[in-house]
Design a protein around this motif. Sequence first.
Motif, short mmCIF file in Angstrom:
data_model
loop_
_atom_site.label_atom_id
_atom_site.label_comp_id
_atom_site.label_asym_id
_atom_site.label_seq_id
_atom_site.Cartn_x
_atom_site.Cartn_y
_atom_site.Cartn_z
N LEU A 83 0.83 -1.19 0.00
CA LEU A 83 0.00 0.00 0.00
C LEU A 83 0.87 1.24 0.00
CD1 LEU A 83 -2.40 -1.18 2.76
CD2 LEU A 83 -3.07 -0.70 0.44
N GLY A 84 0.37 2.27 -0.64
CA GLY A 84 1.09 3.53 -0.62
C GLY A 84 1.08 4.16 0.75
N GLY A 132 -13.07 -2.05 9.26
CA GLY A 132 -12.74 -0.82 9.97
C GLY A 132 -11.27 -0.54 10.12
N VAL A 133 -10.43 -1.57 10.14
CA VAL A 133 -8.99 -1.38 10.24
C VAL A 133 -8.46 -0.88 8.90
CG1 VAL A 133 -6.77 -2.52 10.58
CG2 VAL A 133 -8.73 -3.15 12.02
N GLU A 134 -7.64 0.17 8.95
CA GLU A 134 -7.01 0.69 7.74
C GLU A 134 -5.52 0.37 7.74
OE1 GLU A 134 -7.84 4.74 6.89
OE2 GLU A 134 -10.01 4.52 7.15
N LEU A 135 -5.02 0.05 6.57
CA LEU A 135 -3.60 -0.24 6.40
C LEU A 135 -2.95 0.87 5.58
CD1 LEU A 135 -3.95 -4.03 5.50
CD2 LEU A 135 -3.79 -2.97 7.77
N THR A 136 -1.72 1.20 5.92
CA THR A 136 -1.02 2.24 5.16
C THR A 136 -0.02 1.67 4.18
OG1 THR A 136 0.67 2.47 6.88
CG2 THR A 136 -1.26 3.91 7.04
N GLU A 137 0.45 0.45 4.42
CA GLU A 137 1.35 -0.20 3.48
C GLU A 137 1.33 -1.69 3.71
OE1 GLU A 137 6.02 -0.27 2.00
OE2 GLU A 137 5.47 0.70 3.89
N ILE A 174 -0.01 -0.72 9.79
CA ILE A 174 -1.40 -0.46 10.20
C ILE A 174 -1.55 1.01 10.58
CG2 ILE A 174 -3.23 -1.14 11.80
CD1 ILE A 174 -1.34 -3.70 12.33
N ALA A 175 -2.59 1.64 10.08
CA ALA A 175 -2.87 3.03 10.45
C ALA A 175 -3.34 3.08 11.90
CB ALA A 175 -3.94 3.62 9.53
N ASP A 230 3.16 -6.45 16.93
CA ASP A 230 4.04 -5.42 16.39
C ASP A 230 3.35 -4.66 15.25
OD1 ASP A 230 5.95 -6.37 18.12
OD2 ASP A 230 7.06 -7.49 16.58
N ASN A 231 3.71 -3.40 15.11
CA ASN A 231 3.26 -2.58 13.99
C ASN A 231 4.48 -1.79 13.49
OD1 ASN A 231 1.86 -1.14 12.09
ND2 ASN A 231 0.74 0.15 13.56
N PRO A 232 5.04 -2.12 12.35
CA PRO A 232 4.51 -3.07 11.36
C PRO A 232 4.66 -4.53 11.79
CG PRO A 232 6.65 -2.26 10.66
CD PRO A 232 6.26 -1.45 11.87
N ALA A 233 3.76 -5.35 11.26
CA ALA A 233 3.82 -6.80 11.46
C ALA A 233 4.62 -7.39 10.31
CB ALA A 233 2.42 -7.38 11.49
#
Length: 346
Positions: free
Chosen positions: A18-19, A268-273, A285-286, A310-313
């Motif tokens: 993801l961008g 509902g969960v948004e991802l950023t990349e 994860i956003a 962890d985030n990022p996973a």
Amino acid sequence: MTYRKDLPWLSLVALLVLGGSCSPPVEESASFAGGVAFDIPDWSGRWYKGNTHAHTTNSDGDSSPEYVARWYKENGYDFLVLSDHNVLTDPEALSHIADDEFLLIPGEEVTSSFESAAVHVNGLNIPHVIEPRRSETLVATIQANVDAIREVEGVPHINHPNFLWSIGAQELAQVEDDRLLEIWNGHPTVHNDGGSGSPSVEEIWDVLLTGGKTVFGIAVDDAHHFQGEFNADRANPGRGWISVRANTLEADELMASLEAGYFYASTGVELTEIAVRPRSIEIHIAQDRDFGYETTFIGASGEMLLRTEDNPAVFHLNEDVGYVRARVQDSRSDLAWVQPVFVMRR
């Protein structure tokens, strides 16, 4: 905290990129580790949020097509398919709502049955109404409606298999030329999580993937109720959606990306990349307020490969496990599903 379970025979999922702004990715050798590497998605462009299942007063919804289209536009969606039962709600009649930032795609919920089983297959990006078909078996009925959509160059997705406990993994495994399955549907009577001895739709998805079928999991609203109270017993909008990666906000581009698995699904969960490299998958994860997140990487037969907060996973590929997909859950129980990306063996 991270938990890992390595299972040599599992099939591994590969994911999306993801961008979004983040630290530069760690470089990995393109060489195969132990003879295996991820099949990296060949995508580009940006991400578009959309819903492919919503109803209006043209079938059994409570609001006009214009009201429904405006609801999605005003709530930040980039595209929408109005999927009335055996009716084509023509986007041309709503051209004053669509613009460069909001696309309406023609669609229909082709609604058939076999004995007591409901056979509902959405046709996306279709040119005209498709008449529902019936046949001599449940599998043949599903196949006939998938074929009817393909015949007009539309994209089929099979809807809510657990609705009326209609369609199981055995039947879905026999259907051909379909690549999209509703793994989560926002209607209150479709039994996403299974029950009464029947598996969840997500478990069905793993059975299909483990058996060698390439199929991607979508989340949808199946919205009917835009008026009055929003509660768990009503089919309200805004519950399930997909984020699709494409070069442009055009129907053909979005359809091609959907069928290639270039998207994630969410409640509902948004991802950023989501970064897929030769030997790793990394999911960003956003962050929403102070919510916590747990990511589970899943392989063949639904086996957990890794669970991490962890985030990022990050998941590292060490052996041939076939496919890996991921599920992200936040501390409010909202979910996101990252599509399987498969493992190549040299």
